[in-house]
Design an enzyme around this catalytic site. Structure first.
Site, short mmCIF file in Angstrom:
data_model
loop_
_atom_site.label_atom_id
_atom_site.label_comp_id
_atom_site.label_asym_id
_atom_site.label_seq_id
_atom_site.Cartn_x
_atom_site.Cartn_y
_atom_site.Cartn_z
N GLU A 38 -25.11 -40.11 -47.48
CA GLU A 38 -24.12 -40.31 -46.40
C GLU A 38 -24.08 -41.80 -46.75
OE1 GLU A 38 -25.50 -40.50 -42.79
OE2 GLU A 38 -23.62 -40.93 -41.97
N LYS A 109 -17.25 -37.08 -41.02
CA LYS A 109 -17.57 -37.17 -40.20
C LYS A 109 -17.37 -36.85 -39.32
CE LYS A 109 -22.65 -38.43 -39.19
NZ LYS A 109 -23.33 -38.97 -39.48
N CYS A 142 -24.75 -35.48 -42.85
CA CYS A 142 -26.12 -36.04 -41.78
C CYS A 142 -26.07 -35.31 -40.49
CB CYS A 142 -25.98 -37.61 -41.47
SG CYS A 142 -27.75 -37.66 -40.91
C1 ACM Z 1 -26.99 -39.98 -39.05
O1 ACM Z 1 -26.21 -38.93 -38.49
N1 ACM Z 1 -26.80 -40.78 -39.92
C2 ACM Z 1 -28.49 -40.32 -38.45
#
Ligand code: ACM
Length: 269
Positions: A38, A109, A142
């Site tokens: 990420e 995301k 993530c």
């Molecule tokens: C995250 O989503 N970077 C913990």
């Protein structure tokens, strides 16, 4: 099919360096699909939204997608990476799937973690799955791991491999992804990062242990908690077609969706 992750340790704000360093490492071993962490190009802990504004790029027009595309074109491979995206003044924590033909897929995301809410808009695109070399590739980022719906939706859309660029802080994810693999009959690639970042009073240390799991929950590769690590694994894609756990139990056909209604109902804060 040969897949790989690179567990990086980016230098905050140094996009050109981070991208070059990552590609030099990937070039050391051939793979069909490489997965990077990420925000691998920028680092993670932005001092402010304004500071992030100096690091965001347009997708696919920005330089990072361009450089990744050039790598994929020259090597006939695909790369999944997460970068900070700007679109019409909004910032997104995005993942891209790049193939020799250019941008194949993009995901923003959906489940933002902690301070990301100060900087990014929540994703506004559906979970997506795209085909490269006969593999159906799904993207999540993530913290999406804690919502099993994310991996489930990707699997129901036909994902063989769930690519999961990460900057993990908590220590539960790697075990959870073993379960995500088993319950969905898919491969997962969690490309995490290592190192620490500090902004004002906040210090974050990233937890490493990047991994690749197979549809039976076997951990095919796992990186250490500290240190960069580039790892390549050969996988048998046909394993993802075997969704039966017993002769009478199929992971998807046995679902009783009419009993799951609460799952799609919004929860009040
Ligand atoms: C995250 O989503 N970077 C913990």
């Amino acid at each position: 099919m040969r897949i790989a992750f690179y567990q990086t340790s980016p230098v905050y704000g140094e996009i050109e360096y981070n991208v070059r360093e990552a590609l030099e490492t990937l070039a050391a071993a051939r793979a069909d699909l490489y997965v990077l962490p990420e925000l691998f190009s920028t680092g993670y802990l932005f001092g402010s939204r304004k500071e992030l504004g100096r690091l965001v790029e347009r997708v696919p027009e920005g330089p990072t997608v361009g450089v990744l595309h050039k790598f994929c074109r020259s090597r006939g491979c695909a790369i999944v990476a997460s970068i900070a995206e700007v679109d019409r003044g909004n910032y997104y924590n995005s993942a891209v799937l790049i193939s020799p033909r250019g941008l194949l897929g993009k995901y923003r995301k959906i489940h933002l973690f902690d301070r990301e809410r100060l900087w990014f808009q929540p994703g506004n695109l559906d979970f997506g799955v795209w085909t490269f070399k006969r593999a159906r590739i799904g993207l999540m980022i993530c913290f999406d791991w804690v919502f099993p719906e994310a991996a489930r939706v990707l699997a129901l859309k036909g994902a063989d491999i769930i690519c999961h660029p990460s900057n993990l802080i908590l220590h539960y994810c790697q075990d959870a992804m073993v379960t995500r693999s088993i319950e969905n009959g898919v491969f997962t690639v969690t490309a995490n990062r290592v190192g620490s970042e500090r902004a004002e009073a906040v210090q974050l240390t990233f937890s490493g242990r990047s991994q690749i799991t197979d549809p039976k929950g076997r951990v095919l590769a796992r990186a250490p908690k500290v240190g960069r690590k580039f790892q390549v694994v050969d996988i048998d894609l046909s394993l993802t077609k075997k969704k039966k756990l017993t002769p009478r139990n199929h992971l998807f056909h046995d679902r009783r969706a009419k009993y799951y209604k609460e799952i799609t109902r919004p929860t009040r804060r």
